[in-house]
Design a protein around this motif. Structure first.
Motif, short mmCIF file in Angstrom:
data_model
loop_
_atom_site.label_atom_id
_atom_site.label_comp_id
_atom_site.label_asym_id
_atom_site.label_seq_id
_atom_site.Cartn_x
_atom_site.Cartn_y
_atom_site.Cartn_z
N ILE A 1 0.85 -1.21 0.00
CA ILE A 1 0.00 0.00 0.00
C ILE A 1 0.88 1.26 0.00
O ILE A 1 0.61 2.23 -0.71
CB ILE A 1 -0.93 -0.03 1.22
N GLN B 1 2.60 2.58 -3.46
CA GLN B 1 1.85 3.13 -4.60
C GLN B 1 2.31 4.54 -4.95
O GLN B 1 2.72 4.82 -6.05
CB GLN B 1 0.36 3.11 -4.28
N SER B 2 2.29 5.41 -4.00
CA SER B 2 2.71 6.80 -4.24
C SER B 2 2.87 7.49 -2.90
O SER B 2 2.33 7.04 -1.89
CB SER B 2 1.70 7.54 -5.12
N LYS C 1 1.77 10.43 -2.21
CA LYS C 1 0.54 11.11 -1.85
C LYS C 1 -0.42 10.14 -1.18
O LYS C 1 -1.04 10.47 -0.17
CB LYS C 1 -0.10 11.70 -3.12
N GLU C 2 -0.54 8.92 -1.81
CA GLU C 2 -1.41 7.93 -1.21
C GLU C 2 -0.90 7.54 0.17
O GLU C 2 -1.66 7.26 1.08
CB GLU C 2 -1.48 6.70 -2.10
N LYS C 3 0.45 7.54 0.29
CA LYS C 3 1.03 7.22 1.58
C LYS C 3 0.60 8.23 2.64
O LYS C 3 0.25 7.88 3.76
CB LYS C 3 2.55 7.19 1.45
N GLU D 1 -2.08 10.15 2.49
CA GLU D 1 -3.50 9.98 2.76
C GLU D 1 -3.74 8.78 3.66
O GLU D 1 -4.54 8.83 4.60
CB GLU D 1 -4.25 9.81 1.43
N LEU D 2 -3.01 7.70 3.32
CA LEU D 2 -3.16 6.51 4.15
C LEU D 2 -2.68 6.78 5.57
O LEU D 2 -3.22 6.22 6.53
CB LEU D 2 -2.38 5.34 3.54
N GLU E 1 -5.42 8.59 7.13
CA GLU E 1 -6.50 7.66 7.41
C GLU E 1 -6.13 6.75 8.57
O GLU E 1 -6.96 6.41 9.41
CB GLU E 1 -6.80 6.83 6.16
#
Length: 588
Positions: free
Chosen positions: A473, A476-477, A479-481, A483-484, A487
């Motif tokens: 997870i 991926q990127s 940015k996603e990191k 966001e994750l 979260e």
């Protein structure tokens, strides 16, 4: 496999027994009978005419040992079978030779023990004819005999006997050894039965190659029952009998390079178990105690290792090493004697030269004074020179004698070291037994640790799987990191809040349960009171019950009757029932 030299030793006694005139020759008719008996015992087809054909060019009369040896080698020893009974050969040759040399009337041992001493002599004797046993092998035999009888060894007594023997000769023949043991020169005061048992034990070890023997329990292959058997271990096989008299053999376990022996845990009520695994089948055996079990496993393992390495039995290998050491010492002693002899010859030559020079000096003294003085001075110089040479030779001879004494001390220290090594070997075998027991305990602990490590590895695999999912997870990127991550933080906060809420609910549930228990107890007490009052009313008024005038307001009814509870209690019970209905069941 027996060597040809060992087979020839009893045959030599049979041949000499047939030599009645003691001229070294035996008639052909007697040799025919001897050859026929040898072929029968050694399981060789006998050719009756072979002896006549072999000696057809020599019809002058009896045959000597030198003449009989080619026939013996060609027609008997070259065709010998590996499975013949060597003990039967010994008995046949003993039957021929013993009556002419032994009178059992003055011996303190039985005829059977006399035969066993004779066999032991053949095993320990040198491969030179006439056969004899040297003092070193005699000491080895007596030490083994005293150890088998459990008696202490008297070193000083044997040294006195060695000195007496050296004054006459340095070896004994078979009949002198039998007389030495039979007359009790070293065994006075020892029980004859103990002496017989000691001779039999040494005979079993040296002659019969019995490495270990004793009673053990063996598991059957068909009925799976346990039976006590007498086991005898040799280098290449282990036979077992009904009892120690060896009258009925029940089986034989053949040992080869593919066999192995392992310890087994206790089972079926049997302790001290071990198993011998062969190519065709395996044998489960139970020893009498742990020490005996360890000794048997070690002895069988040693035999398998010797078979794999192509070695002979321990006693034969020990005998060969003693012979090699003895031959080496004899060669060194002969070399020292040769050097001493050469020095003596050189000394004698110098003495002869000195005498010749002295004679020449006397002859020249009759010549002129001037020539005499001149030559006299020369002869004196030569004489001084030869005297100095003689002194040097004497010094060299003394040095050689000191070296001989040092060699003798080294040999004595070597023998003492051999005895120490034997003691160390026994201690090492005991230490190895303790080490194997500790190793078994360590293996059990290792299995427990392995199980714990396996459980830990399973948990680690689960954590690694979760970690890999998180890594996938996060990869991926960025940015996603982020966001994750947010979260995750929100989930953690939510999880923390949920945990706090859960803890609050748990405390509320526990409080409700306590209240429910209190209400339940109140209900039970109220029910009991109601039943008591109903019983009292029915007792006094019978089946009639006066109904009082009711009110206009609606009355609450329950299973205990009208107005069993107040309004407040009914509301409280309804609230508790609703909460319990909406709450999940604790066992889920």
């Amino acid at each position: 496999m027996l060597s040809r030299d060992e087979i020839l030793k009893p045959i030599f006694y049979a041949f000499t027994a047939l030599d009645v005139d003691r001229k070294g020759k035996v008639s052909k008719s007697q040799l025919k009978v001897l050859s026929h008996n040898l072929c029968t015992i050694m399981k060789i087809p006998h050719n009756a005419s072979a002896l006549e054909e072999h000696f057809k060019d020599d019809d002058e009369g009896p045959v000597s040992t030198q003449g009989y040896m080619p026939y013996l080698n060609m027609f008997i020893l070259n065709k010998i079978q590996a499975n013949f009974d060597f003990n039967e050969l010994n008995k046949m040759c003993w039957t021929l030779s013993a009556p002419k040399h032994i009178s059992s009337k003055h011996l303190l041992i039985s005829e059977a023990d006399t035969f066993k001493v004779w066999c032991i002599f053949n095993f320990l004797s040198e491969d030179k004819y006439p056969l004899h046993i040297v003092t070193e092998e005699l000491e080895y035999f007596l030490r083994r005999l005293f150890a088998a009888m459990g008696c202490s060894w008297n070193e000083y007594r044997f040294e006195d006997y060695r000195m007496q023997l050296s004054a006459k000769k340095k070896h004994l023949n078979a009949w002198e050894l039998i007389e030495l043991i039979g007359m009790g020169q070293f065994t006075k005061g020892i029980n004859p039965q103990t002496l017989s048992m000691g001779i039999n034990e040494v005979y079993q070890e040296l002659v019969m190659d019995v490495i270990k023997q004793g009673y053990m329990m063996k598991k059957g292959h068909k009925r799976k029952n346990w039976t006590e058997r007498w086991f005898e271990l040799r280098l290449r096989y282990m036979s077992y009998y009904v009892s120690e008299d060896l009258m009925e053999q029940k089986g034989c376990i053949t040992l080869d390079r593919n066999c192995c022996v392992e310890s087994l845990p206790d089972k079926d009520g049997k302790k001290n178990l071990f198993i011998i695994k062969c190519v065709e089948k395996s044998f489960e055996i139970s020893a009498s105690d742990k020490k005996a079990k360890q000794e048997w496993i070690q002895a069988i393992q040693d035999c398998i290792v010797r078979i794999r390495q192509g070695l002979s039995s321990p006693h034969r290998e020990s005998r060969q090493k003693r012979r090699e050491l003895r031959n080496k010492m004899i060669a060194e002693q002969e070399m020292m004697e040769n050097r001493t002899r050469r020095l003596q010859l050189a000394n004698e030559s110098k003495q002869a030269q000195l005498e010749a020079l002295t004679k020449n000096l006397q002859e020249t003294s009759m010549r002129g004074d001037s020539e005499e003085q001149r030559r006299l001075q020369t002869q004196k110089d030569l004489l001084d020179q030869y005297r100095r040479d003689l002194e040097q030779e004497k010094m060299a001879r003394m040095q050689m004698e000191e070296q001989v004494a040092e060699k003798a001390n080294e040999v004595e220290q070597y023998w003492q070291r051999m005895h120490e090594l034997e003691d160390m070997y026994r201690q090492l075998k005991k230490a190895l037994g303790d080490e194997r027991q500790a190793r078994d305990d360590e293996e059990a602990l290792c299995k427990l640790q392995a199980r714990l490590l396996q459980e830990e590895a399973n948990k680690r695999l689960e954590l690694e799987q979760i970690h890999r999912q998180q890594q996938e997870i996060l990869s991926q990127s960025q940015k996603e990191k982020e966001e994750l991550e947010r979260e995750r933080e929100e989930k953690e906060r939510a999880l923390q809040a949920a945990q706090e809420q859960l803890e609050t609910l748990r405390r509320q549930r526990e409080g409700a349960q306590e209240e429910y228990m209190v209400v339940t107890k109140k209900l039970e007490r109220a029910a009991n009171k109601t039943k008591n009052w109903k019983h009292k009313v029915s007792k006094h008024e019978g089946l009639l019950r006066i109904i009082p005038p009711g009110t206009k307001s609606s009355t609450k009814m329950s299973n205990w009757g009208q107005a069993a509870f107040t309004e407040t209690e009914l509301d409280e019970l309804e609230r508790i029932w609703q909460e319990n209905k909406s709450r999940p069941y604790d066992g889920q």
